[in-house]
Design a protein around this motif. Structure first.
Motif, PDB file in Angstrom:
ATOM      1  N   VAL A  91       1.080  -1.148  -0.118  1.00  0.00           N
ATOM      2  CA  VAL A  91      -0.042  -0.193  -0.056  1.00  0.00           C
ATOM      3  C   VAL A  91       0.796   1.276  -0.108  1.00  0.00           C
ATOM      4  O   VAL A  91       2.174   1.241   0.590  1.00  0.00           O
ATOM      5  CB  VAL A  91      -1.130  -0.013   1.265  1.00  0.00           C
ATOM      6  N   TYR A  92       0.285   2.455  -0.593  1.00  0.00           N
ATOM      7  CA  TYR A  92       0.876   3.668  -0.297  1.00  0.00           C
ATOM      8  C   TYR A  92       0.247   4.243   0.913  1.00  0.00           C
ATOM      9  O   TYR A  92      -1.015   3.790   1.208  1.00  0.00           O
ATOM     10  CB  TYR A  92       0.557   4.450  -1.578  1.00  0.00           C
ATOM     11  N   THR A  93       0.979   4.885   1.563  1.00  0.00           N
ATOM     12  CA  THR A  93       0.409   5.527   3.051  1.00  0.00           C
ATOM     13  C   THR A  93       0.929   6.960   3.089  1.00  0.00           C
ATOM     14  O   THR A  93       1.906   7.431   2.620  1.00  0.00           O
ATOM     15  CB  THR A  93       0.911   4.579   4.179  1.00  0.00           C
ATOM     16  N   VAL A 109      -3.838   3.641   0.345  1.00  0.00           N
ATOM     17  CA  VAL A 109      -4.532   3.025  -1.021  1.00  0.00           C
ATOM     18  C   VAL A 109      -3.541   1.844  -1.442  1.00  0.00           C
ATOM     19  O   VAL A 109      -2.335   2.036  -1.717  1.00  0.00           O
ATOM     20  CB  VAL A 109      -4.319   4.090  -2.136  1.00  0.00           C
ATOM     21  N   ALA A 110      -4.224   0.828  -1.658  1.00  0.00           N
ATOM     22  CA  ALA A 110      -3.305  -0.514  -2.346  1.00  0.00           C
ATOM     23  C   ALA A 110      -2.818  -0.144  -3.579  1.00  0.00           C
ATOM     24  O   ALA A 110      -3.099   0.567  -4.751  1.00  0.00           O
ATOM     25  CB  ALA A 110      -4.437  -1.553  -2.610  1.00  0.00           C
ATOM     26  N   LYS A 111      -1.550  -0.604  -3.810  1.00  0.00           N
ATOM     27  CA  LYS A 111      -0.736  -0.209  -4.816  1.00  0.00           C
ATOM     28  C   LYS A 111      -1.251  -0.581  -6.189  1.00  0.00           C
ATOM     29  O   LYS A 111      -1.020   0.037  -7.223  1.00  0.00           O
ATOM     30  CB  LYS A 111       0.639  -0.828  -4.732  1.00  0.00           C
ATOM     31  N   GLN A 112      -1.885  -1.541  -6.101  1.00  0.00           N
ATOM     32  CA  GLN A 112      -2.559  -2.141  -7.737  1.00  0.00           C
ATOM     33  C   GLN A 112      -3.522  -1.067  -8.218  1.00  0.00           C
ATOM     34  O   GLN A 112      -4.031  -1.101  -9.496  1.00  0.00           O
ATOM     35  CB  GLN A 112      -3.459  -3.470  -7.215  1.00  0.00           C
ATOM     36  N   LEU A 139       0.206  10.417  -1.564  1.00  0.00           N
ATOM     37  CA  LEU A 139      -0.054   9.247  -2.194  1.00  0.00           C
ATOM     38  C   LEU A 139       0.127   9.017  -3.753  1.00  0.00           C
ATOM     39  O   LEU A 139       0.644   7.994  -4.371  1.00  0.00           O
ATOM     40  CB  LEU A 139      -1.507   8.565  -1.779  1.00  0.00           C
ATOM     41  N   ILE A 140      -0.312   9.960  -4.149  1.00  0.00           N
ATOM     42  CA  ILE A 140      -0.211  10.228  -5.905  1.00  0.00           C
ATOM     43  C   ILE A 140       1.195  10.216  -6.252  1.00  0.00           C
ATOM     44  O   ILE A 140       1.742   9.624  -7.090  1.00  0.00           O
ATOM     45  CB  ILE A 140      -0.912  11.385  -6.275  1.00  0.00           C
ATOM     46  N   GLY A 144       3.828   7.379  -8.202  1.00  0.00           N
ATOM     47  CA  GLY A 144       4.361   7.905  -9.564  1.00  0.00           C
ATOM     48  C   GLY A 144       3.344   8.463 -10.771  1.00  0.00           C
ATOM     49  O   GLY A 144       3.554   8.533 -11.543  1.00  0.00           O
ATOM     50  N   ALA A 145       1.821   8.626 -10.169  1.00  0.00           N
ATOM     51  CA  ALA A 145       1.184   8.919 -11.109  1.00  0.00           C
ATOM     52  C   ALA A 145       0.973  10.447 -11.206  1.00  0.00           C
ATOM     53  O   ALA A 145       1.716  10.974 -10.595  1.00  0.00           O
ATOM     54  CB  ALA A 145      -0.586   8.463 -10.377  1.00  0.00           C
TER      55      ALA A 145
END
Length: 193
Positions: A91-93, A109-112, A139-140, A144-145
């Motif tokens: 997850v990203y935290t 948020v789950a990395k997937q 988180l974004i 890398g989004a």
């Protein structure tokens, strides 16, 4: 957005401590027809931008984000405030301080569901001190989004959040910016847009 400002004036309740209660139509009982108009306005404001995902935070932003996502025809991802068995794994935290609840949450948020190919629009109900938005942006960035911008239903223009986030180069589109509110008179003054 005149429709929204009129609704805030009609049904919003000002409480002590600069709290604007809009729970009769926005974040407890939800006026889905109003949400649809809000979604259309965000779509109009972000016309021409490539967006393939909407991100929000649990819980009040979810309804608005879902209706907006229907207009944008993209999925919604929401950052969870609680660790569950359903979100086990990578997850990203980030940490977020809630103005309303007066506490700090770990959001995840789950990395997937968030990756470097995503072009993300954040949608949330309120912008006050900017902490929720900062956490979502973190988180974004971690994923890398690409952050396209943030769509905020109500911004408290007399608090630092909007200025802080905009000063970092983030496009923030707020549909109603409250310049001041008086709990004694019930008066709400909006910034002209």
């Amino acid at each position: 957005m005149k429709l929204l400002k009129d609704r805030i004036r009609k049904d919003g309740v000002i409480k002590e401590g600069n709290v604007l209660k809009v729970d009769s139509f926005l974040n407890h009982q939800m006026d889905v027809e109003l949400f649809h108009e809000i979604g259309l306005e965000f779509k109009r404001r972000y016309e021409g931008e490539e967006i393939n995902k909407i991100l929000t935070i649990e819980a009040s932003g979810i309804g608005i984000a879902c209706v907006a996502a229907e207009v944008f025809k993209v999925p919604v991802v929401f950052a969870k405030k609680t660790q569950t068995k359903n979100i086990a794994g990578e997850v990203y935290t980030s940490k977020v301080e809630s103005f309303t609840h007066g506490r700090v949450y770990d959001i995840r948020v789950a990395k997937q569901f968030l990756n470097k190919e995503d072009k993300v629009l954040i949608i949330d109900d309120f912008l006050a001190n900017g902490k929720a938005l900062e956490g979502l942006i973190e988180l974004i960035n971690e994923s890398g989004a690409t952050l396209v911008g943030a769509g905020i239903v109500i911004e408290k223009g007399f608090q630092v959040g909007g200025e802080l986030i905009r000063s970092r180069g983030v496009r923030v589109e707020s549909l109603a910016i409250v310049e001041s509110m008086d709990e004694k008179t019930g008066e709400i003054v909006f910034r002209e847009s």
